[in-house]
Design a protein around this motif. Structure first.
Motif, short mmCIF file in Angstrom:
data_model
loop_
_atom_site.label_atom_id
_atom_site.label_comp_id
_atom_site.label_asym_id
_atom_site.label_seq_id
_atom_site.Cartn_x
_atom_site.Cartn_y
_atom_site.Cartn_z
N ASN A 251 0.83 -1.22 0.00
CA ASN A 251 0.00 0.00 0.00
C ASN A 251 0.86 1.26 0.00
N ALA A 252 1.91 1.24 0.82
CA ALA A 252 2.76 2.43 0.91
C ALA A 252 3.49 2.67 -0.41
N LEU A 253 3.89 1.61 -1.07
CA LEU A 253 4.58 1.79 -2.35
C LEU A 253 3.61 2.26 -3.44
N VAL A 254 2.50 1.55 -3.55
CA VAL A 254 1.61 1.78 -4.68
C VAL A 254 0.70 3.01 -4.45
N SER A 255 0.12 3.09 -3.24
CA SER A 255 -0.76 4.23 -2.98
C SER A 255 0.01 5.44 -2.46
N GLY A 256 1.09 5.18 -1.72
CA GLY A 256 1.89 6.28 -1.19
C GLY A 256 2.74 6.89 -2.29
N PHE A 257 3.82 6.20 -2.65
CA PHE A 257 4.74 6.78 -3.65
C PHE A 257 4.15 6.71 -5.06
N GLY A 258 3.37 5.66 -5.33
CA GLY A 258 2.75 5.55 -6.67
C GLY A 258 1.53 6.44 -6.80
N GLY A 259 0.98 6.88 -5.67
CA GLY A 259 -0.17 7.80 -5.70
C GLY A 259 -1.43 7.20 -6.30
N MET A 260 -1.59 5.89 -6.19
CA MET A 260 -2.77 5.27 -6.78
C MET A 260 -3.98 5.37 -5.85
N ARG A 261 -5.13 5.68 -6.42
CA ARG A 261 -6.40 5.67 -5.68
C ARG A 261 -7.44 5.05 -6.60
N ASP A 262 -8.58 4.66 -6.01
CA ASP A 262 -9.67 4.15 -6.85
C ASP A 262 -11.02 4.65 -6.36
N HIS A 263 -11.04 5.88 -5.87
CA HIS A 263 -12.30 6.43 -5.37
C HIS A 263 -13.38 6.35 -6.46
N ASP A 264 -14.55 5.94 -6.06
CA ASP A 264 -15.67 5.82 -6.99
C ASP A 264 -15.39 4.88 -8.16
N GLY A 265 -14.49 3.96 -7.98
CA GLY A 265 -14.24 2.98 -9.02
C GLY A 265 -13.41 3.48 -10.18
N LEU A 266 -12.75 4.64 -10.01
CA LEU A 266 -11.87 5.14 -11.08
C LEU A 266 -10.43 4.99 -10.67
#
Ligand code: BGC
Length: 828
Positions: free
Chosen positions: A704-719
């Motif tokens: 999570n820290a790599l992908v959402s933290g440094f990678g900045g990935m989110r999927d709010h509302d399915g996007l």
């Protein structure tokens, strides 16, 4: 940078944890670091010859004993039945004697040594060159594997060669029930001094395993049992094959709690002895042991027919697929890479073959937290699984669905509607005896729905919802609708009182921000998928409505409650209070708390801690991540700045989230600091309790820290969206994602984000900093990046803080005598 990880002893290797010199001083730690498992069966990294150990542990997910919880002062609805994972018969032991002298690594003259856990092979190997007191040079090569492709199977090999002489060799291969007192080898696990540590497992004094059939026939040995109270059944069977040119005799014996296969070999100089042991474990809630023995026999017969080499090949193939789907790479940093892969491998070992069982806080690597399932799985593990190995996520969620009947009962006991999932459990019943930091964590219900939503969005698997998983969202929404209530002072607000958020250093409060924000999500999501199912799968929706007696009015009520959910906010401080009264409390002076008094929970009565503003783990800050589209960057920055200095991170989960939000608000230094902490939580034993097992949620948090933290990935509302924060010191970050059945590789550098389709016929739509892109089959999309988001070098929150009533917040400590561990001075 490697947080005290001893690089001379554990050299850098991007695909293995290798240990090149042995030590008996920290066996408790290394038993955990070298544990192997498949999510169903787990074995600690004990030395094959037995002897010195912290805990000779072998665990089966969900195989537990129950006991009555004795509350000194009981009250209505308190948890009644305790559950604890038990130590199943130990098949790891293969003792070695040369000229009747026992080999024991701690006492032996070892000339060469290497132990390694290879993440691509999934095999633990050890090579030792032992010089006996009489000068004989004995090479001992052993391997141990718990199969991913056949979850009931473990394979072990031992190869012994006396290099410079002939010798009398004895290998005594054993199967031992250690749970019930046959642990003559252990070094006294669970010392009394730590008995009060709530993170450890309960000890059960009475006999747990009631023996069933036990026998030997040819090279096969069988032990079987039923657990005394929970009435679960288990059978274990072993098979042995020896290959050698030397002459040998074999003797076998079996008793209810032990079986031995003893090979006495007249070994000639240079002629090896190869002993292979295959083991099968089968367990059940109710099936008679007789039938489990038959299942073990089938597993071992099939393994014998296929051969052991085929098992090692299958393991490699299984893991090749895992890495192809799941690898995350910090290019050019093999030291960090090794730690990243060790952590991801741990998640595979905890989840891969749980097959509809839960994923425990320690996986199957130790007895810490009694083998219980918490919210950890849903918030820290399932996101990784949903994006890499969706089937594993689906299986874990299915388990929650199976536990719904017990959760409905629990809701009734607690005077609520719908379903109330227990804070900690194995069999579905609440096992947390301390309700304030347990049952009161109602947020687990929204967390489970959050994970369900994450899985459904990442996979598009509406069939899963249609097949009954939607009940989870509906029943938890119902629970929120009855737990919360309407309050009006001109404006109608929906409030939730008397709950505990993720921060267990503050309990039973009104309007915990995290809980309210997540409950709002739960209510909205339930309403949304009821509508979606009604539209896309009318028959399944109708049957769900009937099954759950769901009226339309209820769904409308959920939407109304969500829209009016009370979200506390302090204008004076420009932060979201963690709960309604949080900011009124005194501020704990963490900077002046002696290190020997950490973690606080082991040194202060809960009431002392509750009186202060001090956090065990991120609470508001976690809401900023999970429901990030509900907060502005400014709010995230203020809240992070306020709570970060108050957060002890006494729970390992905390650093993950602190890293992610620090990255988002542009605090690269803190993001990196918290990430590195997460990465080495277990490898460097940063919380001092890795002996009890791997912190699986923290391991999942690495992804999570790599992908959402440094990678900045989110999927709010399915996007699917990206807003990268690549640290300056890393040239490139790469990770693989599975999105709605297609697989993409994302590569982030200082100047670009590249998405390449690896597999799949469906295009993947994603956005980068708001601009939408589509990558088609076999194609690649390159997006130029200018910079890595906001850059902030210091905490911007103004001090001193003033409450709404104008009072100044000054950090302080509990007054009165300070209790320090004996022999330590008060250094304040
Ligand atoms: C944390 C909980 C967590 C549990 C098991 C505790 O220390 O505070 O949030 O669920 O550990 O990992």
């Amino acid at each position: 940078m490697n947080r005290g990880f001893d690089r001379d002893r554990f050299p850098v290797d991007p695909w293995a944890l290798r240990e090149v010199s042995s030590s008996t001083s920290d066996v408790a730690l290394t038993e955990t670091l070298f544990a192997i498992g498949n999510g169903y069966l787990g074995m600690r990294g004990n030395n094959v010859e037995g002897r010195k150990a912290h805990e000779h542990g072998t665990f089966i997910n969900g195989l537990h004993e129950t006991f009555k919880i004795h509350h000194a002062e009981d009250a209505y609805g308190f948890a009644e039945v305790g559950q604890t994972i038990v130590n199943v018969p130990d098949s790891k032991v293969m003792r070695l004697y040369v000229d009747d002298e026992p080999f024991s690594i701690g006492d032996a003259d070892v000339l060469e040594y290497e132990r390694s856990l290879n993440f691509r092979e999934g095999v633990l190997r050890r090579t030792v060159l032992w010089q006996t007191p009489s000068g004989k040079l004995v090479q001992i090569v052993t391997s141990r594997m718990v199969s991913f492709s056949d979850r009931h199977l473990a394979v072990m090999t031992m190869n012994v060669t006396v290099l410079n002489a002939d010798a009398a060799l004895v290998i005594s291969s054993q199967l031992i029930n250690r749970q019930d007192g046959h642990d003559s080898d252990a070094d006294g696990v669970h010392p009394d001094a730590a008995a009060r540590d709530p993170r450890r497992a309960e000890r059960i004094a009475d006999r747990v395993f009631r023996p069933g059939e036990y026998w030997q026939e040819g090279s096969r040995s069988v032990l079987s049992y039923r657990t005394n109270n929970s009435r679960m059944s288990i059978a274990v069977a072993t098979d042995h094959t020896i290959e050698t040119e030397n002459e040998y005799d074999v003797e076998r014996f079996v008793e209810p709690d032990i079986s031995k296969d003893v090979y006495a070999v007249r070994a000639r100089q240079g002629a090896s002895v190869n002993l292979t042991k295959t083991v099968s474990y089968h367990t059940s809630r109710s099936t008679p042991t007789r039938e489990l023995i038959d299942r073990c026999a089938r597993t071992l017969d099939r393994t014998a027919a296929e051969g052991v080499a085929a098992q090692f090949d299958k393991q490699r193939l299984y893991l090749a697929d895992f890495w192809e789907r799941s690898d995350a790479e910090i290019v050019g940093r093999d030291d960090l890479q090794q730690a990243v892969r060790w952590n991801l491998f741990q998640v595979a070992q905890a989840a891969a073959r749980a097959d509809g069982l839960g994923i425990a806080a320690k996986g199957v690597t130790g007895s810490g937290y009694s083998g219980h399932y918490f919210w950890d799985t849903e918030i820290y593990v399932i996101p990784f699984l949903a994006y890499t190995n969706p089937m594993w996520a689906r299986n874990a969620l299915r388990q929650r669905q199976y536990l719904l009947p017990a959760a409905r009962k629990r809701a009734q006991t607690l005077s609520e509607g719908g379903a109330l999932f227990p804070w900690r459990t194995i069999n579905g019943e609440e096992a947390s005896a301390y309700y304030a930091a347990g049952t009161a964590q109602y947020h687990i219900n929204a967390d489970i729905t959050y994970a369900l939503a994450k899985y459904v969005r990442a996979t598009g698997d509406l069939d899963f919802l249609a097949s009954g998983a939607i009940d989870i969202a509906v029943e938890t929404a119902r629970m929120w609708a009855t737990l919360g209530f309407w309050r009006s002072n001109g404006e109608d607000k929906f409030e939730i009182h008397g709950v505990t958020g993720p921060d267990e250093y503050t309990t039973v409060v009104n309007n915990n921000l995290f809980t309210n924000v997540m409950a709002r999500f739960n209510l909205r999501y339930a309403a949304q998928i009821v509508a979606e199912l009604t539209e896309t799968r009318p028959a399944a929706a109708a049957s769900m409505r009937e099954r759950l007696a769901l009226a339309d009015g209820e769904v409308v009520e959920w939407e109304r409650a969500a829209a009016a959910m009370f979200i506390p906010y302090s204008d004076a401080l420009a932060v979201h209070p963690q709960d309604e009264h949080f900011l009124e409390r005194e501020v704990w002076d963490l900077a002046n708390t002696p290190a020997v008094q950490r973690p606080l929970m082991l040194h202060f009565h809960p009431l002392v801690i509750y009186r202060f503003q001090v956090l065990k783990q991120a609470d508001v800050v976690l809401a900023l991540f999970l429901q990030g589209d509900e907060f502005s960057l400014q709010e995230k920055t203020s809240d992070f700045d306020y709570y970060d200095p108050l957060t002890t991170s006494d729970s390992t989960l905390s650093n993950v989230v602190q890293s992610i939000i620090a990255a988002e608000i542009g605090d690269e230094r803190l993001a990196m600091e918290y990430f590195i902490h997460t990465l080495f939580v277990d490898l460097s034993d940063l919380h001092g309790n890795t002996a009890d097992g791997v912190h699986i949620a923290s391991a999942g948090g690495v992804w999570n820290a790599l992908v959402s933290g440094f990678g900045g990935m989110r999927d709010h509302d399915g996007l699917l969206s990206f807003d990268p924060r690549l640290p300056e010191e890393w040239p490139e970050l790469r990770f693989r994602l599975t999105w709605q059945g297609s697989r993409i590789l994302v590569t982030i550098t200082a100047t670009s984000l590249v998405a390449r389709m690896l597999e799949g016929d469906e295009s993947v739509t994603f956005s980068v900093r708001g601009d939408v892109h589509v990558v088609g089959p076999e194609a690649e999309v390159r997006v130029a990046l200018s910079g890595q988001g906001p850059v902030r070098r210091a905490n911007t929150h103004r001090a001193p803080h003033r409450r709404e009533d104008g009072s100044v917040m000054t950090p302080s400590l509990p007054t009165g005598p300070i209790m320090l561990p004996t022999g330590l001075e008060d250094t304040r």
